[in-house]
Each structure stands twice: as C-alpha cells, then as structure tokens.
Design a protein around this motif. Structure first.
Motif, PDB file in Angstrom:
ATOM      1  N   GLN A  61       0.820  -1.212   0.000  1.00 11.21           N
ATOM      2  CA  GLN A  61       0.000   0.000   0.000  1.00 11.21           C
ATOM      3  C   GLN A  61       0.853   1.260   0.000  1.00 11.21           C
ATOM      4  N   TRP A  62       1.981   1.251   0.727  1.00  9.58           N
ATOM      5  CA  TRP A  62       2.850   2.437   0.720  1.00  9.58           C
ATOM      6  C   TRP A  62       4.041   2.279  -0.216  1.00  9.58           C
ATOM      7  N   VAL A  63       4.423   1.028  -0.547  1.00  9.70           N
ATOM      8  CA  VAL A  63       5.576   0.808  -1.429  1.00  9.70           C
ATOM      9  C   VAL A  63       5.259   1.208  -2.867  1.00  9.70           C
ATOM     10  N   VAL A  64       4.071   0.877  -3.350  1.00  7.71           N
ATOM     11  CA  VAL A  64       3.723   1.152  -4.753  1.00  7.71           C
ATOM     12  C   VAL A  64       3.798   2.646  -5.087  1.00  7.71           C
ATOM     13  N   PRO A  65       3.192   3.547  -4.280  1.00 10.12           N
ATOM     14  CA  PRO A  65       3.326   4.979  -4.609  1.00 10.12           C
ATOM     15  C   PRO A  65       4.770   5.467  -4.572  1.00 10.12           C
ATOM     16  N   GLN A  66       5.579   4.940  -3.651  1.00 11.45           N
ATOM     17  CA  GLN A  66       6.973   5.371  -3.575  1.00 11.45           C
ATOM     18  C   GLN A  66       7.781   4.911  -4.793  1.00 11.45           C
ATOM     19  N   SER A  67       7.356   3.821  -5.425  1.00 16.39           N
ATOM     20  CA  SER A  67       8.061   3.306  -6.604  1.00 16.39           C
ATOM     21  C   SER A  67       7.931   4.231  -7.806  1.00 16.39           C
ATOM     22  N   VAL A  68       6.928   5.109  -7.796  1.00 14.41           N
ATOM     23  CA  VAL A  68       6.756   6.046  -8.912  1.00 14.41           C
ATOM     24  C   VAL A  68       7.989   6.944  -9.065  1.00 14.41           C
ATOM     25  N   HIS A  69       8.648   7.248  -7.950  1.00 12.34           N
ATOM     26  CA  HIS A  69       9.881   8.042  -8.005  1.00 12.34           C
ATOM     27  C   HIS A  69      10.912   7.391  -8.924  1.00 12.34           C
TER      28      HIS A  69
END
Length: 493
Positions: A147-155
């Motif tokens: 849930q929090w890893v996926v948005p951070q991967s956008v970087h």
C-alpha cells in the motif's frame, strides 16, 4: 505515506504520545529537505564542472537509488531516513540544474514561461503523488506493505524516464563558451534556435555571451578559486541579487504553501474531512488545482503581466484565503464537530476548504513563479550556478525547518494560530515586493547587469522607468534584420 495505516503499523507510528508521533513524522518527512540542502550546494560544483546536462543525469541516479533504499526497508526507520536523505541530494540538485539550464537556452520572450513550466512540473509530481496514495488506499489492503511501497516506486520510474530522455538534450551554449568549446556552442545554439550558423541573430547572441564572459573575467582577473564567492558577497550589485533570492525563499517558504502541500491530509482533517479516503481525495483536488494553476500562470500570466504584478496578485490571494481559514478555525471549527451543526457553519467549512484551493492558486501565481525564475535569471553567467545553489540551499533549509516545525506548531498554536502566522508572513511579503523586487520581464540575460547598477533603493520601485527602452544588441540587430527581410519580401518566421 506516513498517514497510511500499513506504514504506521510497520514502523510503529501509531504508538506513543502525540508529541513523540509528531516528532517521528516530521523527521521522516523532512529528511528529503535535509538532503536537498546538500544537493543544492553539490549542484554548484557539478554544474560548473561537468555541465548542466551531465548534472541532470547525476541527480536522477541519486534520486532513484534513494527510493530503492526506501522501498526495500523492512521495519527500519533508519533505512527509510537514509534512503530519503540520498534521494534528497538528487532532488535538491533539480532546483538549480533545471532553472539554470532553461534560462540559458530560452529566448528571453518566453524565458518566464519555460522556467515556470519547470516550476509547474513540481505540481505535476505532487498531483501524481496524491493520486498514487489515494488509489493505493482504495485498491490495496491496509494490511499489506504494498500500500505504501507502490506509490513510492513512482519516483524510480520518473527518475529513469528523465535519465533516458536527458541523452537527447543539448548542453547550453553559454556553458560551452565558458569552457572554451566555441564550435560546439555554435552548433548547439543553431539546434536550439532552428537557424543556420550564419544567421545574424545566432552570431549576435554568441557575441553577446562572449562579451559578457570577457567582462566578467576582466573584472575578476587574478582572483583565487574562492573569487566567485567573494565576488558574490562583496560586489554591491551581486549582494543585492543574493538578497532577493534569500528573502524570496524565507518569505515564500513560511507563507504556508509548502506546509499545506506536505501536510495536506492533516489540514483537511482539521477542516472536517474525517475518513482516510475522503482526506486523500481532497488532497488530489489540491494537486489538480496547483498543477493547472502553475501552467495557467506559466502560459498566460508571467511574461504578459510581468513578475511584480503576478507576485502582488498571488500573495494577496494567498493572504486573504489563509486569513479566512484562520478566522474559520478560531470561530466555527469547534462547533463544526457538533451533530447539530447549523447550515451557515457547514457553508463556512466548505468555504474554508475552497480557501485552501485558492491559496494554492495564489502560491502558484506568486511565490512559486518567482522563486525559480528570478533566482535563475538575475545572476551573471560566471555566478549563476553559485548564486542559484546558495539560494536553493536556503530554500531547503527553510523547507526543512518548516516541515520539521509544522506538526509541533499545530499542537502548540492550534490551526488558528498557524494560519494567522502565515497570513502575517504574506503581508510582510507584499511590503518587501513593493520596495525591493525589480521587473525583469523582457530583458536579456546579458542586459540584466544594467538593471542592478541602479542605487539599491531604486532597483525595486523604479526599475521599469530607468530601463525602459534599453534593449540588447541582438534586439537591435534582429529588428533591422526583420525590417530588411520585409522590404525584400522574404519570410520573417
């Protein structure tokens, strides 16, 4: 990220006193800003040493590596902090490399627009971040770390995308001339302007850059490697330039806009948005508002209204909207939690949320346009990277302090006191702009020196009158060329 249940559970942010939790959240959040302080100073060394484009490639690698470290952390806040600090080094470099590159390649008529397309891209990132977090909160279970890893991967995706595209970008002719690579500078300028090498405008632009660089070298002949620093701090015109950059960052960062962007979820909660998905969706709307506001200002306002008028209007909108929120939180907010809340209080709450969005538009039109553009366009060629680095490091020092302080300020001052503080800062900003900030729209980079030869107390208020009608050599030759072409019946594209 720090508001998601999955992240709170994994890193134990749901345990302890309010002060302890606020301190942990602010430390995690502000670590990027702390790294960015070093990154903005590192950019000065790399920009002048290896060039603007190679510096861009270096920063994307730091940015990507930092977030690889973040998403591979398991129950380790220390690894989160380390990864965000490394990513911050790269992110801090962007604020120097981007505007410096753009102002050095842009025709002056659209210099403001292009630089503010860069500034608007900040809010493209903000909007994507908000929607990534909102989408993950809806579609990924809050018991899964994805849930929090996926948005951070956008970087990592964007860092890689920019790294690949950077190999198609030509180095700036001004940096190449500074390094004595005149032939490549001429070729790159022809590519950028889409004109042949023997075109009068190409020849004159090259001559202007060389003449300015020669003047700068003559004025600093025999100085040590620290000569640029002394030149920046001890020559009055350069010291005034530095003051403009430093004060714009101080007033802009404490005007409340960055705090609202970073802690938007908490602010919407204070204004009555209680559900996690509801709060995150409200931040998405804020991201859209800031994104479109930035580009409306870039395409239609900054080069047409001028820097000072945009700044006046934006700060005024910001001050009025923040003042409204302060009044709402002081008078209505406590009664807004009552189940028997009256219709007028409900409407006032809707107005407070709208005021958040209006303040976002005011920020985009005012400080956001100004802090990147003026900082990059006012310095001489030799001092551009150094001046931008110092000012942008001050940008991140203030942003770090702001990010670190806001959770504690909200506890100590309540929402009302915080927004009142931001309103007062905006009012001080209006006074400073009226007295000190010059109008630079339409002036070539090489002609900017004339502006700062005025007495310090006249640069802001009388700059337009003193420099009216003063064009650069390329303007004069360009007009002559157009007139001759029209007389000969040639195309004048």
């Amino acid at each position: 990220m720090v508001t998601m249940k999955s992240f709170k559970t994994e890193f134990h942010l749901d345990k302890g006193s309010k002060d302890h939790i606020a301190n942990q959240v602010s430390t995690i959040t502000s670590m990027v800003q702390l790294g960015s302080i070093g990154g903005s100073l590192l950019a000065f060394i790399l920009c002048d040493k290896i060039g603007r484009v190679r510096s861009l490639q270096a920063l994307t690698l730091l940015w990507a590596v930092g977030f690889v470290i973040v998403i591979t952390s398991y129950n380790s806040i220390s690894q989160i902090l380390g990864g965000r600090f490394i990513a911050g080094l790269g992110i801090g470099m962007t604020t120097v490399v981007g505007p410096t590159y753009l102002v050095e390649v842009a025709p002056k008529a659209i210099r403001g627009m292009l630089t503010n397309i860069f500034a608007g891209a900040v809010y493209l990132g903000v909007m994507i971040a908000y929607f990534s977090n909102w989408g993950s909160s809806i579609h990924i279970s809050n018991s899964s770390r994805a849930q929090w890893v996926v948005p951070q991967s956008v970087h990592i995706i964007f860092a890689g995308f920019i790294f690949i595209l950077s190999w198609t970008v030509p180095e700036t002719p001004r940096w190449l001339i500074m390094k004595g690579r005149d032939e490549q500078a001429l070729a790159n300028l022809c590519k950028l302007r889409q004109l042949p090498a023997d075109h009068p405008l190409i020849q004159i632009e090259i001559i202007e850059v060389k003449e300015q660089l020669e003047r700068e070298k003559e004025g600093t002949h025999g100085t040590s490697r620290w000569g640029k620093v002394r030149e920046l701090f001890f020559i009055p015109a350069n010291r005034y330039r530095l003051m403009l950059g430093v004060m714009s960052q101080l007033l802009g960062q404490w005007s409340g806009a960055s705090s609202i962007t970073i802690y938007a979820v908490e602010f919407f909660a204070a204004l009555g948005k209680t559900g996690e998905s509801e709060k995150l969706f409200a931040t998405c709307i804020l991201g859209i508002v800031k994104f479109f506001s930035a580009y409306i200002c870039a395409f239609f306002l900054i080069d047409f209204l001028g820097r000072r008028r945009c700044l006046y209007t934006g700060i005024t909108l910001q001050a009025v909207s923040l003042c409204y929120i302060a009044v709402y939180l002081a008078i209505v907010s406590s009664s807004a939690q009552s189940p028997t809340i009256c219709d007028s209080a409900k409407r006032a709450g809707g107005g407070a949320i709208a005021a958040i969005y209006i303040s976002g538009f005011g920020w985009a039109m005012g400080w956001n346009c100004f802090q990147y553009l003026l900082n990059a366009e006012i310095y001489p060629l030799r001092l551009r990277a150094l001046g931008s680095s110092i000012v942008m490091s001050f940008h991140f020092i203030n942003q770090f302090g702001n990010t670190k302080a806001v959770p504690s300020m909200l506890l100590a001052m309540s929402g009302f006191g915080f927004f009142l503080f931001c309103t007062i800062v905006c009012a001080l900003g209006l006074v400073w702009v009226w007295f000190f900030v010059p109008e630079t729209a339409g002036k070539s980079l090489e002609a900017m020196d004339d502006l700062f030869q005025l007495p310090w107390h006249q640069i802001g208020r009388h700059s337009e009158a003193f420099t009216a009608g003063q064009g650069s050599l390329s303007e004069a030759v360009g007009m002559d060329y157009l007139e001759k072409a029209e007389q000969d019946g040639e195309p004048t594209k």
